[in-house]
Design an enzyme around this catalytic site. Structure first.
Site, mmCIF file in Angstrom:
data_model
loop_
_atom_site.group_PDB
_atom_site.id
_atom_site.type_symbol
_atom_site.label_atom_id
_atom_site.label_comp_id
_atom_site.label_asym_id
_atom_site.label_seq_id
_atom_site.Cartn_x
_atom_site.Cartn_y
_atom_site.Cartn_z
ATOM 1 N N ASP A 141 -4.759 -6.123 -0.836
ATOM 2 C CA ASP A 141 -6.040 -5.715 -1.419
ATOM 3 C C ASP A 141 -6.062 -5.984 -2.919
ATOM 4 O O ASP A 141 -7.105 -6.348 -3.471
ATOM 5 C CB ASP A 141 -6.348 -4.254 -1.107
ATOM 6 C CG ASP A 141 -5.375 -3.265 -1.720
ATOM 7 O OD1 ASP A 141 -4.193 -3.622 -1.918
ATOM 8 O OD2 ASP A 141 -5.789 -2.124 -1.985
ATOM 9 N N GLU A 163 -3.877 -3.457 -7.281
ATOM 10 C CA GLU A 163 -5.168 -2.934 -6.825
ATOM 11 C C GLU A 163 -5.968 -2.374 -8.000
ATOM 12 O O GLU A 163 -7.159 -2.653 -8.155
ATOM 13 C CB GLU A 163 -4.921 -1.841 -5.788
ATOM 14 C CG GLU A 163 -6.067 -0.908 -5.512
ATOM 15 C CD GLU A 163 -5.585 0.431 -4.984
ATOM 16 O OE1 GLU A 163 -5.578 1.415 -5.756
ATOM 17 O OE2 GLU A 163 -5.198 0.496 -3.804
#
Length: 345
Positions: free
Chosen positions: A114, A55
C-alpha cells in the site's frame, strides 16, 4: 438508547478547536503539518515509537497534492527517495525508525504494497496537477516494480501481494483488502500496462464485493484464499477494524456509490447507540464497546454523504472534529480525517 457523552473540554481544547476549524479545513492541514511532519519531510507516527512508514509518506504526499502544497510535497518526496529507496527492485522499504543500537534508519527492508501504491499514485496526481513530467516518470518506475514484483494470479484473478515476502501459505495467498486501492489502479492503467492494471482493478473490485463476512457483511482487515474463495485470516486480525476501514475510503475515492452491505449496519449502530465501534469481530459477531477514533467517523461520514444521508454525514463529521481534540498524537486517525474531509470538498 445510549446517549453520547464527551469529557469536559478544557479551555485549551476549546482553543484547539477554534484554531483548527475556524479558518476551515485548510488550517487543519496546517496543524497536521506542524505536528506530524519533520523539517526534512519525514512523517512521524508517535504511536509507533516515532517511526515512519512508506504508507505514511504516501498518504501525506497525496494530501499535499489535495491541498496544493507543492513545497511540502517535494520535501516529502525527497526524504522518501533518500531514505526508503534502498531496495534494488524499485520498491520502498516500509519501516524507518530508531534501531536497537540507538541509531535511526531502515528497520525492515521488506516493502508494504500500500505504501508503494500510495506513493506512486500521489506522484501521478502531482505530475498531472503541476505539469511536472519528472513526477510522472518517478511514478512509472514504481508502478513497473509493483507489477513485476508483487502480482499473482489466483482462480483467474490478478491481484497484488501485501509485500514482497511473507504472504503466501502453500498454494494460498494472504491479502489485505485495504491495499486494493481502486483509484490508484485506474490511474496506473493510464501510464503503464493498461491490460494488466484493468485486470487488477476488475479482480480487486470482485474481491471487495465477494469477501464480506459475519452477519453484517463487512470486509476483514486480512483475508486468505481458500478452495472456495476467501476466509478471514484471524492469525492477523479477526476484525473489521483499523485496516478495513480504509476500504470505504478508497471506494469513495473511486466515486463508488455502493458500499459493503454491512456499512448500513455500522451506521445503524451509531444511530441507535451513539457511537461507532472500533471493531466488529467477524468470527463471533461481537461488537466493541469502545468508540472508534476520529478518522473512522470521518470515513463513515463521507460514505453516508455518498449514500445520500447528508444529515447523518454532518453529525458524523461533527463528532469526528470533537474526537480529534482527544487524539493529538494519533497520526493515523488524523490522516484518515484529512483524506475524508479533503476529498469531500
Amino acid at each position: 438508547m445510549a446517549v453520547k457523552s464527551y469529557p469536559i473540554i478544557s479551555c485549551l481544547l476549546l482553543l484547539f478547536i477554534h484554531a483548527s476549524y475556524s479558518a476551515g479545513e485548510q488550517y487543519g492541514w496546517e496543524l497536521y503539518k506542524e505536528h506530524f511532519i519533520s523539517e526534512d519531510g519525514r512523517v512521524i507516527d508517535y504511536y509507533q515509537n516515532k517511526a515512519s512508514h512508506s504508507e505514511g509518506q504516501g498518504y501525506v504526499m497525496l494530501l499535499a497534492v489535495i491541498h496544493d502544497d507543492r513545497e511540502l510535497f517535494e520535501k516529502i518526496r525527497q526524504w522518501t527517495n533518500n531514505n526508503l529507496r534502498a531496495r534494488k527492485d524499485g520498491l520502498h522499504c516500509w519501516l524507518w525508525g530508531k534501531r536497537a543500537n540507538g541509531t535511526w534508519g531502515i528497520i525492515d527492508y521488506n516493502n508494504a504494497t500500500d505504501g508503494d501504491i500510495l506513493i506512486a499514485y500521489a506522484l501521478l496526481e502531482a505530475g498531472q496537477k503541476w505539469g511536472d513530467k519528472s513526477y510522472t516518470d518517478n511514478a512509472s518506475n514504481i508502478i513497473i516494480a509493483i507489477r513485476e514484483e508483487l502480482a499473482f494470479t489466483h482462480k483467474g484473478r490478478t491481484l497484488l501481494l501485501p509485500a514482497y515476502y511473507g504472504f503466501t501459505r502453500g498454494e494460498d495467498f494472504i491479502i489485505n483488502p485495504s491495499y486494493l486501492i481502486l483509484p490508484a489502479f485506474r490511474a496506473f492503467s493510464r501510464v503503464d500496462d493498461k491490460t494488466f492494471w484493468d485486470k487488477v482493478y476488475k479482480s480487486s473490485s470482485s474481491v471487495l464485493s465477494e469477501a464480506l463476512f459475519s452477519s453484517l457483511n463487512l470486509p476483514a482487515d486480512w483475508i486468505i484464499t481458500n478452495g472456495s474463495g476467501f476466509s478471514v485470516f484471524a492469525e492477523r486480525s479477526e476484525y473489521f477494524g483499523y485496516e478495513a476501514i480504509r476500504v470505504l475510503l478508497y471506494l469513495s475515492m473511486d466515486a463508488k456509490d455502493e458500499f459493503p452491505k454491512g456499512i448500513k449496519g455500522i451506521l445503524n449502530i451509531y444511530r441507535k447507540n451513539g457511537y461507532v465501534p472500533i471493531w466488529v469481530n467477524l468470527e463471533d459477531n461481537s461488537i466493541s464497546l469502545q468508540s472508534a477514533p476520529a478518522g473512522f467517523y470521518a470515513v463513515l461520514a463521507r460514505a453516508a454523504k455518498i449514500m445520500g444521508d447528508d444529515s447523518l454525514s454532518d453529525e458524523l463529521f461533527t463528532d469526528a472534529k470533537l474526537k480529534l481534540t482527544e487524539e493529538k498524537d494519533d497520526y493515523y486517525s488524523f490522516t484518515l480525517y484529512l483524506l475524508a474531509t479533503g476529498l469531500n470538498n
